[in-house]
Design an enzyme around this catalytic site. Sequence first.
Site, PDB file in Angstrom:
ATOM      1  N   SER A  17       0.794  -1.318  -0.007  1.00  7.10           N
ATOM      2  CA  SER A  17       0.015   0.054   0.195  1.00  7.10           C
ATOM      3  C   SER A  17       0.752   1.200  -0.066  1.00  7.10           C
ATOM      4  CB  SER A  17      -0.906   0.140   1.037  1.00  7.10           C
ATOM      5  OG  SER A  17      -1.724  -1.193   1.313  1.00  7.10           O
ATOM      6  N   GLN A 195      17.253   0.247   2.793  1.00  9.23           N
ATOM      7  CA  GLN A 195      18.551  -0.546   2.575  1.00  9.23           C
ATOM      8  C   GLN A 195      18.331  -2.141   2.847  1.00  9.23           C
ATOM      9  OE1 GLN A 195      21.862   0.554   5.308  1.00  9.23           O
ATOM     10  NE2 GLN A 195      20.998   2.603   5.555  1.00  9.23           N
ATOM     11  N   CYS A 382     -25.458  -0.494 -12.290  1.00 13.29           N
ATOM     12  CA  CYS A 382     -25.637  -1.812 -12.144  1.00 13.29           C
ATOM     13  C   CYS A 382     -26.865  -2.094 -10.948  1.00 13.29           C
ATOM     14  CB  CYS A 382     -24.264  -2.388 -11.895  1.00 13.29           C
ATOM     15  SG  CYS A 382     -24.548  -4.324 -12.361  1.00 13.29           S
ATOM     16  N   MET A 385     -29.025   0.662 -10.602  1.00 11.95           N
ATOM     17  CA  MET A 385     -30.138   0.929 -11.472  1.00 11.95           C
ATOM     18  C   MET A 385     -31.412  -0.112 -11.114  1.00 11.95           C
ATOM     19  SD  MET A 385     -30.322  -0.357 -15.487  1.00 11.95           S
ATOM     20  CE  MET A 385     -31.571  -1.392 -15.740  1.00 11.95           C
ATOM     21  N   HIS A 517     -21.206  -0.762 -16.245  1.00 12.53           N
ATOM     22  CA  HIS A 517     -20.369   0.057 -15.506  1.00 12.53           C
ATOM     23  C   HIS A 517     -19.684   1.106 -16.129  1.00 12.53           C
ATOM     24  CE1 HIS A 517     -20.717  -2.554 -11.380  1.00 12.53           C
ATOM     25  NE2 HIS A 517     -20.997  -3.407 -12.352  1.00 12.53           N
ATOM     26  N   GLU A 519     -17.875   3.537 -15.012  1.00 14.44           N
ATOM     27  CA  GLU A 519     -16.684   3.980 -14.389  1.00 14.44           C
ATOM     28  C   GLU A 519     -15.497   3.149 -14.816  1.00 14.44           C
ATOM     29  OE1 GLU A 519     -19.107   1.977 -13.106  1.00 14.44           O
ATOM     30  OE2 GLU A 519     -18.629   0.630 -11.616  1.00 14.44           O
TER      31      GLU A 519
HETATM   32  N1  GLN Z   1     -25.799  -8.119  -7.963  1.00 19.94           N
HETATM   33  C1  GLN Z   1     -26.436  -7.616  -9.234  1.00 19.94           C
HETATM   34  C2  GLN Z   1     -26.339  -8.529 -10.262  1.00 19.94           C
HETATM   35  O1  GLN Z   1     -25.660  -9.723 -10.181  1.00 19.94           O
HETATM   36  C3  GLN Z   1     -25.696  -6.302  -9.483  1.00 19.94           C
HETATM   37  C4  GLN Z   1     -24.048  -6.539  -9.986  1.00 19.94           C
HETATM   38  C5  GLN Z   1     -23.325  -5.363  -9.732  1.00 19.94           C
HETATM   39  O2  GLN Z   1     -24.016  -4.343  -9.414  1.00 19.94           O
HETATM   40  N2  GLN Z   1     -22.104  -5.412 -10.564  1.00 19.94           N
HETATM   41  O3  GLN Z   1     -26.886  -8.543 -11.006  1.00 19.94           O
END
Ligand code: GLN
Length: 552
Positions: A17, A195, A382, A385, A517, A519
Amino acid sequence: MAKQKKYIFVTGGVLSSIGKGITAASLGMLLEQRGIKVTMVKMDPYLNLDPGTMSPFQHGEVFVLDDGTETDLDLGHYQRFTQHAKFNKKNSFTAGRVYEAVLKRERAGGYLGKTVQVIPHVTDQIKDNIKAAVEDADLAIIEVGGTVGDIEGLPFFEAIRQMKHQEGAENVLFAHLTLLPYIATAGELKTKPTQHSVKELREIGIQPDVLICRTDRVIEKDVKEKIGLFCNLPADCVFSARDAESIYDVPLFFAEEGLDDRIAEKLGIWTGRPDLSKWKAMVDVIHHPKKEVKIGIVGKYVDWKDSYKSISESLVHGGVANSARVVPVYIDSEELEKGNLSKLEDVNGILVPGGFGERGIEGKIKAIEYARTEKLPFFGICLGMQLAVIEFARNVAGLDHANSAEFKPGNDQNVIDLMDSQKEVKDLGGTMRLGAYNCLVTHKHNGKNTNAFGAYGKEKISERHRHRFEVSNKFRPRLEESGLVVSGKNVDAEKGVELVEMVELADHPWFLGCQFHPELMSRPLDPHPLFVQFIKASLDSGKKQTRLKGIS
Ligand code: GLN
């Protein structure tokens, strides 16, 4: 003859880390900006085949590539810091994968009756994997997971030692990252742990070519000379990795000290200096934002920020695009379940990220209901939603016990469910939708651009997935009749299946959920459009918008 490849191995000592991933990613960025075709590889000495099955508490988030490979979060850093590097299953492998390949070959008689051993068979396999990953590039930066001295890391260190020998000293560079603690009582930076860590490396035959020392300050010349003397390398090969306010400062700090110049020189790479102007402009916005916006991230891993690494970085990118600083406010969904919603009142937008399992679900649904009814910008990713669909089904479409088959299998109002084809598969491991899928964006709804189209500005997109459950097509008509707008879908004409990819609400400033996703695709120099628009909407949400002092 094929062009000679160059290899940079990044190893770590003293502690984990201390920023090995960011260090490697920063080298990738600096060398790529010199016009070199770079690739990056992560080698993890643990035995899991990949981090896909590990809890985010154990290992941070799982980063998914286009080809569906589930990798370590460092691949996320590599992708964010580089612009052109392509990543696929070859760019990340574990000891488990290496042993799997060796054992398969052994069963197939591939070792012709020999005794199969760590050296040479496992080490050869490691070298083969490294070479396969660098095929399409000229230079590879390879990070060795763990810390020198770990028993399980030994075959990896031996393999990279051999590579220097076999590929030629001028083609392989060892960069070692250590910790240089400042001890207040002594009033000095202490070099002993460094070291010892280098001693440990040298015992297994590896002499670092450059040392990068994590400190809270720039290292003075006399300290560099001392380290150089004891660690057997010139003082001008000792560099500081000083603490940075933003991870995006790190490559600029390295460039200031000439780390990339020294590496290029040592590897005999003749290029111009990197063009850092765009990167510097981006970092400048991070340090001098014109506005500030608070985003509530409602999740259950809130104590472990690495679980949401890509999301928090994407928020930074979306902020930069809006000249704003994003202040993430981590909100524990289980706290919301207890009925205390006060934290939601203080944010300008709400994001519900992905997740697995039932814990904290009802709290997230409460947060979504709050965002919907209070007209606060909402971004559901995901699971986020899926829960937005459940909230809508329960509170708007009159399906009062709507749920997901993940949490209530057999329930008759599962608006989130497995596809029929998945239901036949008994092994859940085989039913994940992983990697890149196409999505068709709905341009207009009732004559107005959808939020999705407003962000992407086009109809055909591709995004990465990692989930098992989908919006149930059985309930889709009921949900749409009640006002849920499907603004993105995946159409598989061959299979005759259509899957919901994005949902939104028409009578709301900005409310969007996506099954994928986003991101995983955002870069600081190429921020993801959904994050850019979500931050813009949150800034616009006005009523609670705070302006930085002194800036009008
Ligand atoms: N658990 C949910 C699924 O399997 C959403 C997965 C997630 O958010 N990556 O569909």
